[in-house]
Design an enzyme around this catalytic site. Sequence first.
Site, short mmCIF file in Angstrom:
data_model
loop_
_atom_site.label_atom_id
_atom_site.label_comp_id
_atom_site.label_asym_id
_atom_site.label_seq_id
_atom_site.Cartn_x
_atom_site.Cartn_y
_atom_site.Cartn_z
N CYS A 67 62.44 63.48 34.81
CA CYS A 67 61.55 61.83 35.03
C CYS A 67 62.55 60.87 34.46
O CYS A 67 63.26 61.05 33.28
CB CYS A 67 60.38 61.97 33.93
SG CYS A 67 59.46 63.55 34.03
N CYS A 95 62.59 59.16 30.54
CA CYS A 95 62.32 60.16 29.38
C CYS A 95 63.67 60.32 28.72
O CYS A 95 64.77 60.75 29.30
CB CYS A 95 61.76 61.32 29.84
SG CYS A 95 61.41 62.54 28.63
N GLU A 153 63.46 68.85 17.79
CA GLU A 153 62.70 67.85 17.24
C GLU A 153 61.29 68.40 17.13
O GLU A 153 60.48 68.60 18.17
CB GLU A 153 62.52 66.46 17.80
CG GLU A 153 63.25 65.44 17.01
CD GLU A 153 63.23 63.97 17.47
OE1 GLU A 153 64.13 63.87 18.29
OE2 GLU A 153 62.16 63.42 17.19
N CYS A 172 58.69 62.17 20.18
CA CYS A 172 59.57 63.37 20.29
C CYS A 172 60.85 62.84 21.32
O CYS A 172 60.96 62.09 22.11
CB CYS A 172 58.78 64.27 21.05
SG CYS A 172 57.47 64.90 20.19
N CYS A 205 53.61 68.04 16.83
CA CYS A 205 54.07 68.05 18.12
C CYS A 205 55.47 68.74 18.26
O CYS A 205 56.28 68.78 17.74
CB CYS A 205 54.40 66.58 18.59
SG CYS A 205 55.22 66.37 20.19
N CYS A 222 65.98 69.10 29.08
CA CYS A 222 64.78 69.20 30.20
C CYS A 222 65.37 69.03 31.67
O CYS A 222 66.04 67.98 31.61
CB CYS A 222 63.42 68.10 30.08
SG CYS A 222 62.19 68.52 31.06
N1 SAH Z 1 57.39 67.88 29.62
C1 SAH Z 1 55.93 67.65 29.16
C2 SAH Z 1 55.80 67.45 27.86
C3 SAH Z 1 56.80 66.79 26.87
S1 SAH Z 1 56.88 65.10 27.35
C4 SAH Z 1 55.35 66.51 29.97
O1 SAH Z 1 56.17 65.72 30.49
O2 SAH Z 1 54.19 66.45 29.87
C5 SAH Z 1 55.24 64.58 26.45
C6 SAH Z 1 54.93 63.15 26.78
O3 SAH Z 1 56.16 62.08 26.64
C7 SAH Z 1 54.88 63.29 28.49
O4 SAH Z 1 53.54 62.71 28.73
C8 SAH Z 1 56.06 62.16 28.93
O5 SAH Z 1 55.73 61.66 29.89
C9 SAH Z 1 55.87 61.00 27.67
N2 SAH Z 1 57.04 60.36 27.42
C10 SAH Z 1 58.30 60.70 27.81
N3 SAH Z 1 59.26 59.60 27.46
C11 SAH Z 1 58.30 58.55 27.02
C12 SAH Z 1 58.63 57.42 26.35
N4 SAH Z 1 59.78 56.78 26.19
N5 SAH Z 1 57.55 56.41 25.96
C13 SAH Z 1 56.13 57.13 26.03
N6 SAH Z 1 56.03 58.42 26.55
C14 SAH Z 1 57.03 59.02 26.88
FE1 SF4 Z 2 60.81 66.81 30.82
FE2 SF4 Z 2 60.57 64.29 29.83
FE3 SF4 Z 2 59.59 64.78 32.19
FE4 SF4 Z 2 58.40 65.75 30.02
S1 SF4 Z 2 58.47 63.70 30.67
S2 SF4 Z 2 58.98 66.65 32.15
S3 SF4 Z 2 60.13 66.09 28.81
S4 SF4 Z 2 61.74 64.69 31.52
#
Ligand code: SAH
Ligand code: SF4
Length: 372
Positions: A128, A131, A96, A355, A117, A124
């Site tokens: 986390c 996510c 995406e 994203c 973005c 990934c």
């Molecule tokens: N992996 C990298 C970049 C991609 S994630 C990282 O973690 O920084 C980009 C951002 O989206 C991160 O800050 C992540 O924690 C956040 N994110 C992921 N899922 C989310 C959600 N459901 N609501 C809000 N932010 C989210």
């Molecule tokens: Fe990966 Fe999502 Fe964690 Fe970013 S927030 S490192 S995309 S699992």
Amino acid sequence: MKFEPAKRPLTGETLESLTASLTAAGEKPFRAAQILDWVYKKRARSWEDMTNLPKALRAWLEGEFTLMPASLVLNRHSADVTDKLLLELEDKSLIETVIIRAPQDGVGLDHSRKTICISTQVGCAMGCVFCASGLAGLKRNMSAGEIVAQLLQVCYAEDLRTPRARAELASFDNIVVMGMGEPLANYDALIRALTIVNAEWGLGFGARRITVSTSGLVPKIIKLADEPIGFRLAISLHGATDEVRSQIMPVNKAYPLAKLLPAVKTFTERHGRMVTLEFILIAEVNDTPDQARRLRDIALDLHAHVNLIPYNTVEGLPWERPELSRQIAFAEVLDRSGVSVTLRREKGHDIAAACGQLRLKTEREREATPSH
Ligand code: SAH
Ligand code: SF4
């Protein structure tokens, strides 16, 4: 899993590497700049478009390279101010890319400021718990050419929206590497891609307008600080103590705050630019006054900007965003102490959450329809 395409994507070539390939094939080295000009400045969509190249050279290029390694499956233009492009790579992986429109001054109605973005991995591995991108683990790294291709697809989509299309090609203001994947876990492809995006012969996009977001891979943060091109850095903090952060981000066990925060400091010192701390507010996980005070102390120590993002719910996951009053109370703790803080309010501006979620939905639909 590694994906080896039959042909190299042209969008992964640098002026240097393309010149070397041309020379090795007995072609004139100056052709490299012409070819890249067709790709990035004139936005050629086929080899035939490259009219000032000899036919034999075009045939050779076609045999060696894929012009565009990502095809557009869906452009979801939403009622708010985001466009989500769902792209399919050559192995049918879905990624995406999101266009977020905002007012130039942050408050007006023009929505002419565009942030793109981009994704760096299919899935990934960081795990986390909140996510959508990491739910099914990591499928594979994206190549530099695939990372760059997302931006060209955005250009194609935006050029169509620009009335005087060819005479005035669309442009955008910021690039954030905040889509699917952990960019620093795909370091070499990331740097190669951003070098192409930044170069005069590429998209010519200023490094100061490119932000790389990481969940906190400490050795790679230090490495990034030493890169000759000065990209901006955002850290996904999401917990202001090890106790809270480890609960939701497994990476914190390998790189706890005692390692992460000094690395961020090193980055800031080498670049002389503020780092952004991303902090998703998740109800009853990290939204307490104690977390707010600790985050304030971290931000003051690092001279960092704090971006508070109310959590966006993900289907199948139990987490929720806190009440608005609680979000504001959290932000005020930081603001009162002079921390530079923003609280994301409008849906369309919600870069991070934009994203990963459309792709997840499509993958799930594909799984439910075996004919795909
Ligand atoms: N992996 C990298 C970049 C991609 S994630 C990282 O973690 O920084 C980009 C951002 O989206 C991160 O800050 C992540 O924690 C956040 N994110 C992921 N899922 C989310 C959600 N459901 N609501 C809000 N932010 C989210
Ligand atoms: Fe990966 Fe999502 Fe964690 Fe970013 S927030 S490192 S995309 S699992």
